[in-house]
Design a protein around this motif. Structure first.
Motif, PDB file in Angstrom:
ATOM      1  N   UNK A 521       0.703  -1.301   0.114  1.00  0.00           N
ATOM      2  CA  UNK A 521       0.008  -0.120   0.253  1.00  0.00           C
ATOM      3  C   UNK A 521       0.697   1.146   0.228  1.00  0.00           C
ATOM      4  N   UNK A 522       2.205   1.194   0.256  1.00  0.00           N
ATOM      5  CA  UNK A 522       2.934   2.544   0.153  1.00  0.00           C
ATOM      6  C   UNK A 522       2.929   2.800  -1.348  1.00  0.00           C
ATOM      7  N   UNK A 523       3.388   4.078  -1.568  1.00  0.00           N
ATOM      8  CA  UNK A 523       3.355   4.440  -3.192  1.00  0.00           C
ATOM      9  C   UNK A 523       4.454   3.934  -3.794  1.00  0.00           C
ATOM     10  N   UNK A 524       3.774   3.321  -5.270  1.00  0.00           N
ATOM     11  CA  UNK A 524       4.435   2.414  -5.932  1.00  0.00           C
ATOM     12  C   UNK A 524       4.347   2.957  -7.331  1.00  0.00           C
ATOM     13  N   UNK A 525       4.798   2.257  -8.227  1.00  0.00           N
ATOM     14  CA  UNK A 525       4.511   2.219  -9.869  1.00  0.00           C
ATOM     15  C   UNK A 525       3.170   2.122 -10.118  1.00  0.00           C
ATOM     16  N   UNK A 526       2.528   1.359  -9.375  1.00  0.00           N
ATOM     17  CA  UNK A 526       1.137   0.732  -9.706  1.00  0.00           C
ATOM     18  C   UNK A 526       0.181   1.752  -9.201  1.00  0.00           C
ATOM     19  N   UNK A 527       0.508   2.603  -7.862  1.00  0.00           N
ATOM     20  CA  UNK A 527      -0.216   3.737  -7.420  1.00  0.00           C
ATOM     21  C   UNK A 527       0.626   4.762  -6.971  1.00  0.00           C
ATOM     22  N   UNK A 528       1.225   5.620  -8.437  1.00  0.00           N
ATOM     23  CA  UNK A 528       1.999   6.726  -8.018  1.00  0.00           C
ATOM     24  C   UNK A 528       1.220   7.829  -7.524  1.00  0.00           C
ATOM     25  N   UNK A 529      -0.072   7.885  -7.525  1.00  0.00           N
ATOM     26  CA  UNK A 529      -0.648   9.075  -6.881  1.00  0.00           C
ATOM     27  C   UNK A 529      -1.242   8.655  -5.518  1.00  0.00           C
ATOM     28  N   UNK A 530      -1.542   9.576  -4.749  1.00  0.00           N
ATOM     29  CA  UNK A 530      -2.017   9.424  -3.322  1.00  0.00           C
ATOM     30  C   UNK A 530      -3.370   8.903  -3.419  1.00  0.00           C
ATOM     31  N   UNK A 531      -3.708   8.025  -2.635  1.00  0.00           N
ATOM     32  CA  UNK A 531      -5.204   7.580  -2.454  1.00  0.00           C
ATOM     33  C   UNK A 531      -5.371   7.291  -0.847  1.00  0.00           C
ATOM     34  N   UNK A 532      -6.239   7.998  -0.446  1.00  0.00           N
ATOM     35  CA  UNK A 532      -6.364   8.254   1.008  1.00  0.00           C
ATOM     36  C   UNK A 532      -6.643   7.006   1.864  1.00  0.00           C
TER      37      UNK A 532
END
Length: 644
Positions: A521-532
């Motif tokens: 769940x930390x910022x990663x290439x799959x989730x480069x933008x912040x998701x609360x």
């Protein structure tokens, strides 16, 4: 700080004592025999022999060097036009207490005077990413660290900490820096931290590897001299070490056959002169691994482990002549030794060697096991999957490609049965209600396979990840579900073999579960933008992983090795990031989520890690600075009490 006098010892006898076959006390820089004879003493430095220096001795030298460098920097900053050499010589000649600062400054121009805060501003700074890279170098001599290593995440966390500074400037860490900031800060102003451009991980993937300069490879010491006279330990000591090896290392990496090894130990104590060198190598390396792994928990001195390891190396070259499987086993056992300390060879390269040998033998293919007796085939599978697990652990920590690819593996895992329950035809009927020891490494193997999926789908090839973006929520959900199922299916009851083995405690499985959830769940290439929603899950997972580690620490079954050093640091980074970036009021969030308390637990663990890893000191500086700022914004004093 007063430096204690610690005697440094060489690893081997000096040249003169070795040639004269005299017992050498190996004291550096001159042994007692040579000192009495008033002759020069040589410890074969030209032949790449290294002396073993006690940790306290080396740490004392490092502390003294740091003190001298700081003193020199201060003198150069305050001296004006006075030559530094003359100041130092005058001070050394007088041997008197230096005058107070106000007297020392008299006669100097205002241009040359520095306040304490100005002097501190010249202190060397450290950053989270740089410190994580340095800590990661405990395992390797190479400089490349990929996304799963956390270096990019450390850069991001450093940027997020701008929220803790008065003017959104960089949050700077300085050694021994005092925080003199008294500016009124609106800590709960709405930060511009949800801007996707601020958390785009592609902008912070790179770093300047030249910061590290030339880094030497780990060196394997070729044993000579005094090791020839090393005798077998007492049988009770051997039984103690062997028992701990099979309780600890064997249930992580089941490389050896339990029954065969015990028979070999009996043979060694009956007649150690007429045995195969592979048997002797196994014996000494098992003693080395056992002692080193126990020291990683107890933080005891490791000279005994190094002595056993060097003795094992005397037989390694000849033992490799027994065949490819013997060479593979020898390499894998050396990897196992290197996981628990910094005394042996380079972990990363040894794993690569073992993986190439295994692939060369075709151990990843079903054809390699045809016509083999079941027990022989099962032992080879155990060896192969031990290498697989080692590869996953090291590669994930360093953020590097795997040496063994999941798509290439055709075989099923080894049997979940102990050696006594296996013969040439299969697994015997198991009537006991006790959990077999092999259930533990089988379950750990499942975790390594999930970690492999996380690396591939969340941190892997950028092109493939971009293609998965539309269904990324489902990918993360499925991986999290696998982690939950893995935790729920933990073997029960766990074998009660030894009270200090970490992975024979349910807390170890909780610690690894939450560590992998944080990775997810930390910022990663799959989730480069912040998701609360992901930030909240990250904060909870990081907090829980820290608490589980501290519980094991209190139980005296936490392993203080370089892998857990990295895991704790990244857990602390995850908690700092997830706490600071919260959209809620920062003061309210910190007070209701025990963030400060959890970070102070990490500090306690790093106090212990510092005993073995001097590099942990900078990490403590970072955490202490962040905790202090958190307390400031919550109106707490250093003891955690509300300031009225």
């Amino acid at each position: 700080m007063e430096i204690q006098a610690v005697v440094a010892k060489a690893m081997t006898s000096c040249q003169r004592c070795y040639k004269r076959k005299k017992k050498c006390d190996r004291t550096l820089p001159q042994c007692e025999n040579c000192r009495a004879a008033e002759v020069a003493c040589s410890f074969l430095v030209d032949d790449c022999q290294n002396g073993t220096y006690p940790v306290a001795f080396v740490r004392g030298l490092e502390t003294r060097i740091q003190e001298l460098e700081e003193k020199l920097a201060f003198l150069s900053a305050t001296a004006g036009d006075v030559p530094i050499q003359r100041q130092l010589s005058t001070e050394n000649a007088s041997h008197s207490t230096p005058p107070p600062l106000e007297h020392a400054n008299q006669g100097m121009s205002s241009r040359t005077r520095l306040t304490i805060s100005e002097a501190e501003s010249r202190a060397p700074t450290i950053t989270m990413a740089e410190e994580l890279r340095i800590l990661t170098l405990e395992a390797t001599a190479e400089r490349h660290f990929g996304a799963t290593s956390g270096v990019s995440f450390a850069n991001l966390t450093q940027a997020i900490l701008k929220r803790l500074t008065p003017d959104r400037a960089d949050f700077v860490f300085r050694k021994d820096q005092r925080d003199d900031t008294t500016v009124e800060i609106d800590w709960d102003s709405s930060p511009e931290l949800f801007n996707p451009s601020l958390v785009n991980i592609t902008t912070i993937l790179g770093f300047d590897s030249s910061l590290f300069g030339p880094l030497p490879l780990s060196h394997i010491v070729e044993p000579v001299g005094s090791l020839v006279d090393l005798t077998l330990p007492g049988r009770s000591r051997t039984d103690e070490l062997v028992s701990f090896y099979f309780a600890h290392s064997h249930t992580l990496y089941p490389i050896l056959n339990y029954n065969s090894f015990l028979a070999d130990v009996d043979s060694i104590y009956e007649d150690s002169m007429n045995l195969d060198t592979l048997v002797l190598f196994r014996f000494w390396i098992v003693l080395a691994i056992s002692h080193s792994s126990y020291c990683s928990i107890s933080l005891a001195e490791e000279s005994e482990a190094l002595l056993y390891y060097n003795k094992a190396l005397e037989y390694s070259e000849t033992a490799c002549e027994s065949g490819d499987m013997a060479a593979l086993e020898i390499t894998t056992l050396q990897v196992s030794f290197s996981f628990f300390n910094q005394l042996g060879p380079n972990t990363w390269f040894l794993i690569g060697m073992a993986a190439r040998l295994a692939i060369g033998l075709g151990l990843h293919t079903a054809a390699a096991y045809k016509n083999l007796p079941f027990d022989v085939a099962n032992m080879r599978k155990r060896l192969f999957f031990s290498i697989y697990m080692m590869d996953r652990v090291a590669s994930m920590a360093l953020g590097r490609p795997f040496a063994l690819q999941d798509d290439d593996i055709e075989i099923e895992p080894f049997a979940e049965a102990d050696d006594k329950d296996i013969n040439a035809y299969g697994v015997l009927n198991q009537e006991s209600l006790e959990t077999p020891m092999m259930a533990v490494p089988c379950h750990i193997l499942k975790l390594r396979r999930i970690a492999s999926k996380i690396s591939r789908h969340v941190y892997g090839n950028p092109t493939a990840i971009r293609e998965n973006m539309p269904r990324r929520e489902q990918i993360v959900f499925n991986l999290h579900k696998e982690l939950i199922e893995w935790r729920r299916s933990t073997p029960f009851p766990l074998p009660e073999i030894h009270p200090r083995v970490p992975h024979l405690s349910s807390n170890w499985y909780d610690f690894n579960y939450f560590t992998h959830v944080s990775l997810l769940y930390r910022p990663s290439p799959l989730y480069p933008t912040l998701v609360p929603a992901n930030v909240r899950k990250l904060a909870d997972a990081a907090s829980m992983s820290i608490r589980q580690a501290h519980i094991m620490h209190c139980q005296e079954r936490f392993a203080y090795n370089w892998l857990n050093l990295l895991a704790l640091f990244t857990a602390a980074l995850s908690l700092i990031y997830a706490s600071t970036v919260q959209p809620d009021e920062l003061v309210v969030y910190l007070q209701h989520n025990q963030v400060i308390n959890n970070l102070e637990l990490v500090l306690q663990l790093f106090d212990r890690l510092y005993i073995k890893f001097p590099g942990a000191r900078n990490t403590q500086v970072i955490l202490t600075r962040v905790i202090r700022r958190y307390k400031d914004i919550c109106g707490l004093d250093t003891a955690g009490q509300i300031v009225m």
